[in-house]
Design an enzyme around this catalytic site. Structure first.
Site, PDB file in Angstrom:
ATOM      1  N   CYS A  96       0.833  -1.201   0.000  1.00  0.00           N
ATOM      2  CA  CYS A  96       0.000   0.000   0.000  1.00  0.00           C
ATOM      3  C   CYS A  96       0.875   1.261   0.000  1.00  0.00           C
ATOM      4  CB  CYS A  96      -0.980  -0.040   1.164  1.00  0.00           C
ATOM      5  SG  CYS A  96      -2.336   1.155   1.002  1.00  0.00           S
ATOM      6  N   HIS A 183      -3.622  -5.244   0.772  1.00  0.00           N
ATOM      7  CA  HIS A 183      -3.111  -5.561   2.112  1.00  0.00           C
ATOM      8  C   HIS A 183      -3.218  -7.063   2.384  1.00  0.00           C
ATOM      9  CE1 HIS A 183      -2.493  -1.561   3.961  1.00  0.00           C
ATOM     10  NE2 HIS A 183      -3.470  -1.160   3.172  1.00  0.00           N
ATOM     11  N   GLU A 185      -1.870  -8.598   4.669  1.00  0.00           N
ATOM     12  CA  GLU A 185      -1.842  -8.786   6.127  1.00  0.00           C
ATOM     13  C   GLU A 185      -3.190  -8.541   6.788  1.00  0.00           C
ATOM     14  OE1 GLU A 185      -1.121  -4.312   5.889  1.00  0.00           O
ATOM     15  OE2 GLU A 185      -1.014  -6.086   4.597  1.00  0.00           O
TER      16      GLU A 185
END
Length: 244
Positions: A96, A183, A185
């Site tokens: 990002c 993302h 994660e």
């Protein structure tokens, strides 16, 4: 392998007890992807950096609510540090804000998305199968939250993912840079939390659609496995041999 995580933001206090921090999210993700790595974390908004990056095999740049093109002193310093790492051909993984900042340091244009905020779950045309064994080109989904994006492919970069909203959603440069706009994660509950927090910015209709999209799952673990494979690839080795 020894990995440096440059943590570029703090969690909202209401989420910190559950998720600990963005760096902690990445540690959990990479371990789930099979990486038996040693991690050290540095908080860049407070100007924390290692005395030297020489001992690290990989540097990870997390997301942030800041703009990669900001003139905030800490962002200016981060761009300086990343420019030096690129000159050294240090292995970099950017997500990002990290994806955008690395592109900017490579001379590419970064700015507000002409298509507005990207939120929720997005599906991309993925072309990065060479980064991980067993993964095929085709549709790939990631959880996203961004109003900025990379607007032109950095010189010498390979485009890995795109869709109509974000034409440059992932790229790689040689064997030392791998970046994604999404993302990997994130988990669905955290994405839903962010959407609720930003309802005043996004509007109820977009938040409702984006929240509904979260029920369809995402390929964050697969992206992490590609990142791990990329990080462990020995430079110049066509067989993609790995080192511990």
């Amino acid at each position: 392998m020894k990995v440096c995580i440059l943590e570029n933001d703090d969690l909202h206090p209401a989420a910190a007890s559950t998720y600990q921090g963005y760096a902690a999210m990445f540690v959990r993700l990479f371990r789930a992807a099979g990486a038996n790595w040693e991690f050290e974390v540095f908080h860049t908004p407070t100007q924390q950096y290692p005395d030297s990056f020489a001992t690290y095999d990989v540097v990870v740049l997390t997301g942030s609510k800041a703009d990669a093109f900001s003139e905030q002193p800490w962002v200016v310093e981060l761009r300086k540090q990343v420019t030096a790492l690129l000159a050294q051909r240090k292995k970099l993984l950017g997500v990002c804000f990290g994806h955008q900042l690395i592109a900017l340091c490579l001379g590419a244009k970064v700015g507000r998305s002409p298509n507005g905020w990207g939120v929720g779950r997005m599906v991309y045309d993925w072309r990065g199968s060479a980064l991980a064994k067993g993964w095929q080109d085709g549709p790939l989904s990631m959880l996203v939250s961004h109003q900025d994006q990379v607007l032109e492919l950095p010189a010498g970069a390979q485009l890995l993912a795109s869709n109509a909203h974000c034409p440059i959603a992932a790229y790689a440069v040689g064997e030392h840079v791998f970046c994604v706009q999404g993302h990997p994660e994130f988990v669905e509950d955290y994405s839903a939390f962010l959407l609720a927090q930003r309802k005043h910015l996004l509007g109820e209709d977009l938040v409702a659609r984006a929240t509904d999209s979260l029920q369809h799952g995402h390929d964050g673990l697969q992206v992490a496995q590609m990142m791990v494979a990329f990080a462990q690839r020995v430079p110049g080795c066509a067989s993609n041999s790995e080192r511990p």
